[in-house]
Design a protein around this motif. Structure first.
Motif, PDB file in Angstrom:
ATOM      1  N   GLY A  74       0.812  -1.213   0.000  1.00 14.23           N
ATOM      2  CA  GLY A  74       0.000   0.000   0.000  1.00 14.23           C
ATOM      3  C   GLY A  74       0.845   1.263   0.000  1.00 14.23           C
ATOM      4  O   GLY A  74       0.515   2.242  -0.681  1.00 14.23           O
ATOM      5  N   GLN A  75       1.948   1.239   0.752  1.00 16.29           N
ATOM      6  CA  GLN A  75       2.829   2.404   0.790  1.00 16.29           C
ATOM      7  C   GLN A  75       3.452   2.676  -0.572  1.00 16.29           C
ATOM      8  O   GLN A  75       3.585   3.822  -0.997  1.00 16.29           O
ATOM      9  N   TRP A  76       3.833   1.602  -1.280  1.00 12.14           N
ATOM     10  CA  TRP A  76       4.476   1.795  -2.589  1.00 12.14           C
ATOM     11  C   TRP A  76       3.480   2.254  -3.640  1.00 12.14           C
ATOM     12  O   TRP A  76       3.871   2.773  -4.691  1.00 12.14           O
ATOM     13  N   GLN A  77       2.200   2.079  -3.393  1.00 12.02           N
ATOM     14  CA  GLN A  77       1.209   2.621  -4.312  1.00 12.02           C
ATOM     15  C   GLN A  77       1.098   4.133  -4.176  1.00 12.02           C
ATOM     16  O   GLN A  77       0.695   4.827  -5.112  1.00 12.02           O
ATOM     17  N   GLU A  78       1.495   4.643  -3.008  1.00  9.84           N
ATOM     18  CA  GLU A  78       1.392   6.078  -2.749  1.00  9.84           C
ATOM     19  C   GLU A  78       2.712   6.807  -2.921  1.00  9.84           C
ATOM     20  O   GLU A  78       2.720   8.029  -3.122  1.00  9.84           O
TER      21      GLU A  78
END
Length: 436
Positions: A33-37
């Motif tokens: 999820g962090q790498w999507q942001e």
């Protein structure tokens, strides 16, 4: 080969590793999820320190120079990760210009450049090397110890593009940390991707910005897995307007050393840790282990002799030190070898994009567990890590090699995520507006 860890059976780090294993699905989902942001840096390396009771990053390099120290078995991971990174930036990329450091006589470093170029070529790119060095005025061949060769070529600037004679690349990859500044030839390249971005270089970057971002990441992650964030996060503070030659800023240094030591003592008392707290005072910009000192009492920073002041006054490229970070010292209880041949060791984890691609141990036989190992006399353990940092084995004990390496990989990825936040926050305003 796994280094001997004297505290492996004392329980503290075992508890952290156990928490990581128990929370593995949540950890991986949270990181996805962090790498999507946030966009990860193209590559990076993280210096970790393993104190048994604490596992924390102490430095983050955005221009890693040790790809030649990675085990050959990890080459496929490197190539796949590089493909992912390039596809994100420029899917149609065919040509890439790699710009290394200027020290063309450092054959160990140039072996790193050769390995990095080999990884990139295996992704399908045509890779050539352009040098910022004023000594490289014509194509120059460098012979490497393994019998291979590197061809360094002078850069050619044309309006808003940079390349070589007869070579126009889609993207430019810097393996030069720009310690002495951003040269005009690299500025205003509006038509090409420059990786990492120019503000990742030490002419602009500050370690304190990175660890401020890491403080946020570590806090969020600690809540996710239910641990005290201190177990993965070193305390730090900053002193500006320091001049070691003129003895300016000593009061600020002493006060901040006292404050950080007090925080560490409180944690040691909380966890029943029988160790001497210490801090590491180091230049807030720069690398190569320059401008670094270990301090156990505030009186040490107001009583520096001339030799110590000279050592702390300059970093790479002779740049003066004017700002320092006071960072909690993390003991390293790992060592490679035994008896007279034993050396204190710390893991260095390498990443491309969001993927851990391997690691190795920095080893120093003449340094203690509370000293910086990035100093003359160090060496890199050639056997590197036995297993990937991405494949834990829940059927084994938490401190078994795959699981310890998984813990290394998790903390390293947290540092890579912090680097993403750091670069977002420190980007020039025009870049922030273009991304909005």
């Amino acid at each position: 080969m796994v280094p001997h860890l004297t505290t492996a059976l004392k329980g503290s780090l075992l508890e952290i590793e156990s928490r990581f294993l128990d929370a593995l699905p949540e950890i991986e989902r949270w990181l996805r999820g962090q790498w999507q942001e946030h966009t990860p840096p193209f590559y990076g390396s993280v210096d970790l320190r393993n104190a048994g009771f604490k596992l924390a990053p102490v430095d983050m390099n955005l221009f890693p120079g040790g790809f030649n120290n990675l085990d050959a078995t990890f080459l496929p991971l490197c190539v796949q990760a590089a493909m992912t990174a390039i596809d994100k930036i420029c899917p149609d990329a065919r040509k890439l210009l790699l710009i290394p450091e200027n020290h063309t006589r450092n054959l160990f470093y140039l072996q790193n450049v050769a390995q990095l170029a080999a990884i990139l070529r295996l992704t399908g790119l045509e890779v050539r090397l352009g040098s910022l060095s004023p000594e490289v005025v014509r194509p120059t061949t460098v012979e490497l110890p393994d019998g291979s060769r590197l061809l360094l070529e002078p850069l050619v600037r044309a309006q808003h593009r940079l390349g070589l004679d007869g070579f126009e690349p889609c993207a430019i990859l810097l393996n030069n940390d720009l310690s002495s500044g951003i040269p005009p030839i690299l500025q205003n390249l509006d038509e090409q991707f420059v990786l990492p971005p120019l503000h990742a270089g030490w002419a602009v970057r500050r370690k304190s910005n990175h660890f401020a971002a890491y403080d946020q990441v570590a806090g969020d992650f600690a809540r996710l897995v239910g641990i005290d964030p201190w177990r993965i996060n070193p305390y730090f503070s900053v002193c500006e307007a320091v001049n070691f030659h003129e003895r300016q800023g000593e009061e600020c240094l002493a006060a901040n050393v006292d404050a950080v030591l007090a925080l560490i003592r409180e944690k040691y008392q909380q966890y029943g840790i029988d160790e001497t707290p210490y801090v590491v005072v180091k230049a807030d910009a720069g690398t190569y282990g320059m401008g670094v000192m270990t301090v156990k009492d505030a009186s040490q920073v107001v009583a520096l002799n001339r030799k110590q002041r000279n050592k702390m006054s300059v970093i790479k490229e002779g740049m003066a030190v004017s700002q320092v970070i006071i960072q909690e010292g993390v003991h390293t209880y790992e060592q490679v070898g035994s008896g007279p041949q034993a050396g204190v060791a710390e893991p260095v984890v390498y990443m491309i994009d969001r993927f851990v691609v391997g690691g190795f141990y920095r080893v120093h036989g003449g340094r203690g567990r509370d000293e910086s190992l990035n100093a003359p006399g160090m060496h890199f353990e050639p056997l590197a890590f036995e297993t990937s940092c991405s494949l834990p084995d829940q059927c084994q004990n938490p401190d078994a090699p795959p699981n310890r390496f998984y813990a290394y990989g998790v903390v390293a990825r947290l540092a890579q995520l912090a680097a993403s936040l750091e670069l977002e926050r420190t980007a020039p305003m025009e870049e922030q507006l273009s991304c909005a």
